[in-house]
Write a protein that holds these residues in place. Structure first.
Motif, PDB file in Angstrom:
ATOM      1  N   PRO A   1       4.817  11.497   1.423  1.00  0.00           N
ATOM      2  CA  PRO A   1       6.076  11.782   0.774  1.00  0.00           C
ATOM      3  C   PRO A   1       6.081  11.155  -0.891  1.00  0.00           C
ATOM      4  O   PRO A   1       5.399  10.310  -1.077  1.00  0.00           O
ATOM      5  N   PRO A   2       6.718  12.054  -1.611  1.00  0.00           N
ATOM      6  CA  PRO A   2       6.906  11.472  -3.117  1.00  0.00           C
ATOM      7  C   PRO A   2       7.364  10.099  -3.268  1.00  0.00           C
ATOM      8  O   PRO A   2       8.393   9.951  -2.940  1.00  0.00           O
ATOM      9  N   HIS A   3       6.713   9.549  -3.923  1.00  0.00           N
ATOM     10  CA  HIS A   3       7.186   7.952  -4.196  1.00  0.00           C
ATOM     11  C   HIS A   3       6.428   7.263  -5.239  1.00  0.00           C
ATOM     12  O   HIS A   3       5.356   7.749  -5.749  1.00  0.00           O
ATOM     13  N   LEU A   4       6.957   6.405  -5.970  1.00  0.00           N
ATOM     14  CA  LEU A   4       6.453   5.625  -6.903  1.00  0.00           C
ATOM     15  C   LEU A   4       6.490   4.136  -6.672  1.00  0.00           C
ATOM     16  O   LEU A   4       7.864   3.747  -6.247  1.00  0.00           O
ATOM     17  N   GLU A   5       5.195   3.599  -6.968  1.00  0.00           N
ATOM     18  CA  GLU A   5       5.296   2.150  -6.464  1.00  0.00           C
ATOM     19  C   GLU A   5       4.827   1.024  -7.692  1.00  0.00           C
ATOM     20  O   GLU A   5       3.686   1.510  -8.259  1.00  0.00           O
ATOM     21  N   PHE A   6       5.540   0.235  -8.200  1.00  0.00           N
ATOM     22  CA  PHE A   6       4.813  -0.664  -9.243  1.00  0.00           C
ATOM     23  C   PHE A   6       4.919  -1.998  -8.343  1.00  0.00           C
ATOM     24  O   PHE A   6       6.003  -2.585  -7.825  1.00  0.00           O
ATOM     25  N   ALA A   7       3.627  -2.711  -8.265  1.00  0.00           N
ATOM     26  CA  ALA A   7       3.487  -3.899  -7.386  1.00  0.00           C
ATOM     27  C   ALA A   7       2.986  -5.213  -8.511  1.00  0.00           C
ATOM     28  O   ALA A   7       1.817  -4.729  -8.635  1.00  0.00           O
ATOM     29  N   SER A   8       3.735  -6.000  -8.510  1.00  0.00           N
ATOM     30  CA  SER A   8       3.170  -7.079  -9.302  1.00  0.00           C
ATOM     31  C   SER A   8       2.580  -6.704 -10.815  1.00  0.00           C
ATOM     32  O   SER A   8       1.211  -7.242 -10.945  1.00  0.00           O
ATOM     33  N   VAL A   9       3.276  -5.773 -11.482  1.00  0.00           N
ATOM     34  CA  VAL A   9       2.458  -5.489 -12.469  1.00  0.00           C
ATOM     35  C   VAL A   9       2.750  -6.132 -13.978  1.00  0.00           C
ATOM     36  O   VAL A   9       3.608  -6.604 -14.295  1.00  0.00           O
ATOM     37  N   LEU A  10       1.403  -6.568 -14.469  1.00  0.00           N
ATOM     38  CA  LEU A  10       1.296  -7.236 -15.703  1.00  0.00           C
ATOM     39  C   LEU A  10       0.802  -6.149 -16.666  1.00  0.00           C
ATOM     40  O   LEU A  10      -0.446  -5.665 -16.511  1.00  0.00           O
ATOM     41  N   ALA A  11       1.186  -5.585 -17.870  1.00  0.00           N
ATOM     42  CA  ALA A  11       1.000  -4.682 -18.490  1.00  0.00           C
ATOM     43  C   ALA A  11       1.618  -4.699 -20.027  1.00  0.00           C
ATOM     44  O   ALA A  11       2.595  -5.346 -20.205  1.00  0.00           O
ATOM     45  N   GLY A  12       0.824  -4.017 -20.783  1.00  0.00           N
ATOM     46  CA  GLY A  12       1.177  -3.970 -22.125  1.00  0.00           C
ATOM     47  C   GLY A  12       0.009  -3.500 -23.157  1.00  0.00           C
ATOM     48  O   GLY A  12      -0.931  -2.896 -22.513  1.00  0.00           O
ATOM     49  N   TYR A  13      -0.100  -3.766 -24.311  1.00  0.00           N
ATOM     50  CA  TYR A  13      -1.125  -3.305 -25.130  1.00  0.00           C
ATOM     51  C   TYR A  13      -2.119  -4.287 -25.885  1.00  0.00           C
ATOM     52  O   TYR A  13      -2.846  -4.174 -26.451  1.00  0.00           O
ATOM     53  N   ASP A  14      -1.355  -5.791 -25.453  1.00  0.00           N
ATOM     54  CA  ASP A  14      -1.969  -6.841 -25.623  1.00  0.00           C
ATOM     55  C   ASP A  14      -1.862  -7.878 -24.731  1.00  0.00           C
ATOM     56  O   ASP A  14      -0.595  -8.114 -24.027  1.00  0.00           O
ATOM     57  N   ARG A  15      -2.871  -8.294 -23.913  1.00  0.00           N
ATOM     58  CA  ARG A  15      -2.731  -8.919 -22.692  1.00  0.00           C
ATOM     59  C   ARG A  15      -2.012 -10.283 -23.101  1.00  0.00           C
ATOM     60  O   ARG A  15      -1.290 -10.748 -22.146  1.00  0.00           O
TER      61      ARG A  15
ATOM     62  N   ALA B   1      -3.436   1.632 -17.999  1.00  0.00           N
ATOM     63  CA  ALA B   1      -3.581   0.815 -16.637  1.00  0.00           C
ATOM     64  C   ALA B   1      -3.199  -0.415 -16.908  1.00  0.00           C
ATOM     65  O   ALA B   1      -3.247  -1.118 -17.908  1.00  0.00           O
ATOM     66  N   PRO B   2      -2.659  -0.967 -16.026  1.00  0.00           N
ATOM     67  CA  PRO B   2      -2.002  -2.473 -15.830  1.00  0.00           C
ATOM     68  C   PRO B   2      -3.385  -3.644 -15.919  1.00  0.00           C
ATOM     69  O   PRO B   2      -4.363  -3.315 -15.466  1.00  0.00           O
ATOM     70  N   PHE B   3      -2.971  -4.621 -16.667  1.00  0.00           N
ATOM     71  CA  PHE B   3      -3.865  -5.796 -16.593  1.00  0.00           C
ATOM     72  C   PHE B   3      -3.806  -6.256 -15.246  1.00  0.00           C
ATOM     73  O   PHE B   3      -5.179  -6.496 -14.867  1.00  0.00           O
ATOM     74  N   GLU B   4      -2.865  -6.248 -14.663  1.00  0.00           N
ATOM     75  CA  GLU B   4      -3.047  -6.789 -13.275  1.00  0.00           C
ATOM     76  C   GLU B   4      -1.948  -6.045 -12.537  1.00  0.00           C
ATOM     77  O   GLU B   4      -1.077  -5.483 -12.995  1.00  0.00           O
ATOM     78  N   GLY B   5      -2.127  -6.106 -11.101  1.00  0.00           N
ATOM     79  CA  GLY B   5      -1.177  -5.425 -10.139  1.00  0.00           C
ATOM     80  C   GLY B   5      -1.511  -3.885 -10.153  1.00  0.00           C
ATOM     81  O   GLY B   5      -2.605  -3.539 -10.735  1.00  0.00           O
ATOM     82  N   GLU B   6      -0.831  -3.116  -9.452  1.00  0.00           N
ATOM     83  CA  GLU B   6      -0.979  -1.452  -9.178  1.00  0.00           C
ATOM     84  C   GLU B   6       0.250  -0.771  -9.530  1.00  0.00           C
ATOM     85  O   GLU B   6       1.393  -1.276  -9.248  1.00  0.00           O
ATOM     86  N   VAL B   7       0.267   0.387 -10.015  1.00  0.00           N
ATOM     87  CA  VAL B   7       1.051   1.391  -9.943  1.00  0.00           C
ATOM     88  C   VAL B   7       0.520   2.627  -9.373  1.00  0.00           C
ATOM     89  O   VAL B   7      -0.762   3.008  -9.304  1.00  0.00           O
ATOM     90  N   ARG B   8       1.388   3.038  -8.136  1.00  0.00           N
ATOM     91  CA  ARG B   8       0.708   4.154  -7.285  1.00  0.00           C
ATOM     92  C   ARG B   8       1.734   5.131  -7.181  1.00  0.00           C
ATOM     93  O   ARG B   8       3.086   4.977  -7.389  1.00  0.00           O
ATOM     94  N   ILE B   9       1.312   6.361  -7.313  1.00  0.00           N
ATOM     95  CA  ILE B   9       2.184   7.604  -6.881  1.00  0.00           C
ATOM     96  C   ILE B   9       1.641   8.321  -5.817  1.00  0.00           C
ATOM     97  O   ILE B   9       0.717   8.803  -5.489  1.00  0.00           O
TER      98      ILE B   9
END
Length: 209
Positions: A8-22, A62-70
Protein backbone atom coordinates in the motif's frame (compact mmCIF):
# COMPACT_ATOMS: atom_id res chain seq x y z
CA UNK A 1 3.96 0.72 -17.78
CA UNK A 2 6.40 -0.62 -15.16
CA UNK A 3 5.30 -2.96 -12.42
CA UNK A 4 4.74 -0.99 -9.21
CA UNK A 5 5.06 -2.18 -5.64
CA UNK A 6 2.27 -4.34 -4.23
CA UNK A 7 2.71 -2.55 -0.88
CA UNK A 8 0.00 0.00 0.00
CA UNK A 9 1.35 3.50 -0.78
CA UNK A 10 3.19 4.86 2.23
CA UNK A 11 6.25 6.87 3.23
CA UNK A 12 8.44 6.19 6.26
CA UNK A 13 11.26 8.21 7.82
CA UNK A 14 13.03 6.12 10.48
CA UNK A 15 15.58 7.88 12.75
CA UNK A 16 16.89 9.93 9.81
CA UNK A 17 20.07 11.98 10.17
CA UNK A 18 20.45 13.92 6.93
CA UNK A 19 21.68 17.09 5.29
CA UNK A 20 24.53 18.29 3.10
CA UNK A 21 27.23 18.36 5.79
CA UNK A 22 27.27 15.61 8.39
CA UNK A 23 28.58 18.08 10.95
CA UNK A 24 25.57 20.36 10.39
CA UNK A 25 22.60 18.09 9.67
CA UNK A 26 19.25 19.50 8.61
CA UNK A 27 17.43 16.61 10.28
CA UNK A 28 18.42 14.59 13.31
CA UNK A 29 16.41 11.55 14.45
CA UNK A 30 13.52 12.49 12.14
CA UNK A 31 10.84 9.80 12.30
CA UNK A 32 7.30 9.75 10.96
CA UNK A 33 5.07 7.61 8.78
CA UNK A 34 2.40 8.62 6.27
CA UNK A 35 -0.02 6.30 4.54
CA UNK A 36 -2.29 6.69 1.55
CA UNK A 37 -4.78 7.77 0.60
CA UNK A 38 -4.61 11.48 1.22
CA UNK A 39 -3.07 14.88 0.62
CA UNK A 40 -0.49 15.94 3.21
CA UNK A 41 0.86 19.46 3.42
CA UNK A 42 4.53 19.93 4.36
CA UNK A 43 4.88 23.32 6.05
CA UNK A 44 7.54 25.28 7.89
CA UNK A 45 9.57 28.49 7.73
CA UNK A 46 12.42 29.01 5.28
CA UNK A 47 15.37 26.89 6.30
CA UNK A 48 13.26 24.32 8.13
CA UNK A 49 14.18 21.53 5.71
CA UNK A 50 11.23 21.30 3.31
CA UNK A 51 13.43 21.04 0.22
CA UNK A 52 15.78 18.64 1.99
CA UNK A 53 12.80 16.42 2.79
CA UNK A 54 11.86 16.47 -0.90
CA UNK A 55 15.39 15.44 -1.90
CA UNK A 56 15.30 12.55 0.58
CA UNK A 57 12.01 11.35 -0.90
CA UNK A 58 13.42 11.82 -4.41
CA UNK A 59 16.39 9.60 -3.60
CA UNK A 60 18.83 12.27 -4.78
CA UNK A 61 19.94 12.69 -1.16
CA UNK A 62 20.65 9.64 0.99
CA UNK A 63 20.54 9.96 4.79
CA UNK A 64 23.75 9.73 6.81
CA UNK A 65 21.88 7.46 9.20
CA UNK A 66 18.41 5.95 9.31
CA UNK A 67 16.14 5.07 6.42
CA UNK A 68 13.63 6.68 4.10
CA UNK A 69 11.30 4.10 2.55
CA UNK A 70 8.62 4.47 -0.11
CA UNK A 71 6.08 1.67 0.03
CA UNK A 72 8.72 -0.46 1.76
CA UNK A 73 11.52 0.34 -0.72
CA UNK A 74 14.62 2.38 0.19
CA UNK A 75 14.09 5.80 -1.41
CA UNK A 76 17.59 6.15 -2.89
CA UNK A 77 17.55 2.67 -4.44
CA UNK A 78 16.93 2.20 -8.19
CA UNK A 79 13.83 0.14 -7.38
CA UNK A 80 12.10 3.23 -5.94
CA UNK A 81 12.21 5.17 -9.20
CA UNK A 82 8.74 4.19 -10.34
CA UNK A 83 7.19 4.47 -6.88
CA UNK A 84 7.34 8.27 -6.69
CA UNK A 85 6.89 11.43 -8.70
CA UNK A 86 8.86 14.55 -7.76
CA UNK A 87 8.09 18.09 -8.92
CA UNK A 88 10.74 20.55 -7.75
CA UNK A 89 10.17 24.30 -7.54
CA UNK A 90 12.24 25.48 -10.53
CA UNK A 91 11.35 24.08 -13.97
CA UNK A 92 14.28 22.43 -15.74
CA UNK A 93 13.27 22.45 -19.39
CA UNK A 94 15.24 22.18 -22.63
CA UNK A 95 14.87 25.64 -24.27
CA UNK A 96 14.77 24.45 -27.89
CA UNK A 97 12.53 21.41 -27.34
CA UNK A 98 8.83 21.86 -27.92
CA UNK A 99 6.26 21.29 -25.22
CA UNK A 100 5.08 18.16 -27.06
CA UNK A 101 8.63 16.82 -27.20
CA UNK A 102 9.03 17.35 -23.45
CA UNK A 103 5.87 15.34 -22.79
CA UNK A 104 6.93 12.59 -25.20
CA UNK A 105 10.35 12.44 -23.54
CA UNK A 106 8.78 12.27 -20.07
CA UNK A 107 6.39 9.50 -21.15
CA UNK A 108 9.24 7.47 -22.61
CA UNK A 109 11.43 7.92 -19.52
CA UNK A 110 8.57 6.86 -17.27
CA UNK A 111 7.51 4.01 -19.60
CA UNK A 112 3.97 5.24 -19.90
CA UNK A 113 1.70 6.49 -22.66
CA UNK A 114 1.73 9.96 -24.21
CA UNK A 115 -2.03 10.24 -24.78
CA UNK A 116 -2.97 10.84 -21.12
CA UNK A 117 -0.37 13.61 -20.93
CA UNK A 118 -1.76 15.30 -24.02
CA UNK A 119 -5.27 15.10 -22.56
CA UNK A 120 -4.02 16.72 -19.35
CA UNK A 121 -2.27 19.42 -21.38
CA UNK A 122 -5.63 20.33 -22.89
CA UNK A 123 -7.19 20.58 -19.42
CA UNK A 124 -4.41 22.95 -18.42
CA UNK A 125 -4.98 24.98 -21.61
CA UNK A 126 -1.52 24.14 -22.85
CA UNK A 127 -2.81 22.52 -26.03
CA UNK A 128 -2.28 25.58 -28.22
CA UNK A 129 1.38 25.71 -27.18
CA UNK A 130 2.44 22.13 -27.77
CA UNK A 131 4.54 22.97 -30.84
CA UNK A 132 6.24 25.96 -29.19
CA UNK A 133 9.82 25.68 -27.88
CA UNK A 134 9.98 25.80 -24.10
CA UNK A 135 11.96 29.06 -24.26
CA UNK A 136 9.00 30.78 -25.93
CA UNK A 137 6.45 29.73 -23.30
CA UNK A 138 5.24 32.12 -20.64
CA UNK A 139 6.30 31.52 -17.05
CA UNK A 140 2.90 30.04 -16.28
CA UNK A 141 2.97 27.68 -19.26
CA UNK A 142 6.51 26.58 -18.41
CA UNK A 143 5.23 25.75 -14.93
CA UNK A 144 2.35 23.72 -16.40
CA UNK A 145 4.68 21.84 -18.75
CA UNK A 146 7.10 21.09 -15.92
CA UNK A 147 4.29 19.80 -13.72
CA UNK A 148 2.92 17.53 -16.45
CA UNK A 149 6.37 16.13 -17.27
CA UNK A 150 7.15 15.47 -13.61
CA UNK A 151 3.85 13.70 -12.98
CA UNK A 152 3.71 11.71 -16.22
CA UNK A 153 3.38 8.43 -14.36
CA UNK A 154 0.59 7.96 -11.75
CA UNK A 155 2.95 6.74 -9.03
CA UNK A 156 1.82 5.63 -5.53
CA UNK A 157 3.61 8.59 -3.91
CA UNK A 158 4.06 12.13 -5.25
CA UNK A 159 5.73 15.20 -3.76
CA UNK A 160 5.38 18.70 -5.22
CA UNK A 161 7.28 21.82 -4.12
CA UNK A 162 5.36 25.11 -4.56
CA UNK A 163 3.70 23.96 -7.80
CA UNK A 164 1.27 26.91 -7.89
CA UNK A 165 4.01 29.54 -8.23
CA UNK A 166 3.57 31.54 -11.43
CA UNK A 167 0.51 29.56 -12.57
CA UNK A 168 -2.61 31.30 -13.85
CA UNK A 169 -6.05 30.85 -12.27
CA UNK A 170 -7.10 28.17 -14.73
CA UNK A 171 -3.92 26.20 -14.11
CA UNK A 172 -4.37 26.48 -10.36
CA UNK A 173 -7.94 25.20 -10.63
CA UNK A 174 -6.85 22.28 -12.83
CA UNK A 175 -4.10 21.33 -10.38
CA UNK A 176 -6.41 21.60 -7.36
CA UNK A 177 -8.75 19.18 -9.12
CA UNK A 178 -5.97 16.75 -9.94
CA UNK A 179 -4.55 16.82 -6.41
CA UNK A 180 -7.99 15.99 -5.02
CA UNK A 181 -8.34 13.14 -7.51
CA UNK A 182 -4.88 11.72 -6.78
CA UNK A 183 -5.45 11.92 -3.02
CA UNK A 184 -8.34 9.45 -3.27
CA UNK A 185 -5.95 6.54 -3.87
CA UNK A 186 -2.40 7.87 -3.55
CA UNK A 187 -0.17 9.61 -1.03
CA UNK A 188 0.44 13.18 -2.17
CA UNK A 189 2.83 15.52 -0.34
CA UNK A 190 2.51 19.22 -1.06
CA UNK A 191 5.09 21.81 -0.02
CA UNK A 192 3.34 25.18 -0.05
CA UNK A 193 3.49 28.40 1.92
CA UNK A 194 -0.12 29.18 1.02
CA UNK A 195 -2.95 27.00 -0.24
CA UNK A 196 -5.47 27.98 -2.93
CA UNK A 197 -9.18 27.82 -2.25
CA UNK A 198 -10.71 24.38 -2.51
CA UNK A 199 -7.64 22.47 -1.39
CA UNK A 200 -8.11 20.60 1.88
CA UNK A 201 -5.16 18.48 3.08
CA UNK A 202 -6.04 15.72 5.50
CA UNK A 203 -3.10 16.75 7.71
CA UNK A 204 -0.08 19.04 7.94
CA UNK A 205 3.49 18.03 8.80
CA UNK A 206 5.06 21.16 10.27
CA UNK A 207 8.86 21.27 10.12
CA UNK A 208 10.23 23.57 12.79
CA UNK A 209 13.07 25.89 11.85
Amino acid sequence: MPSLSSEPPHLEFASVLAGYDRGQPVFSELSFALRAPGLVRIAGPNGSGKSTLLELVSGFLAPFEGEVRISGTIAHSPQARFLRSVCRTAPALYPSMTARDHLAFAARCRRTGLSPLLERAERYRLGDWLEAPAAELSTGNQRKLWLLACTALPTPVAILDEPFNGMDDHGVAALVGELAEWARSRLVLLIAHALPDGLNPRQTVDLEG
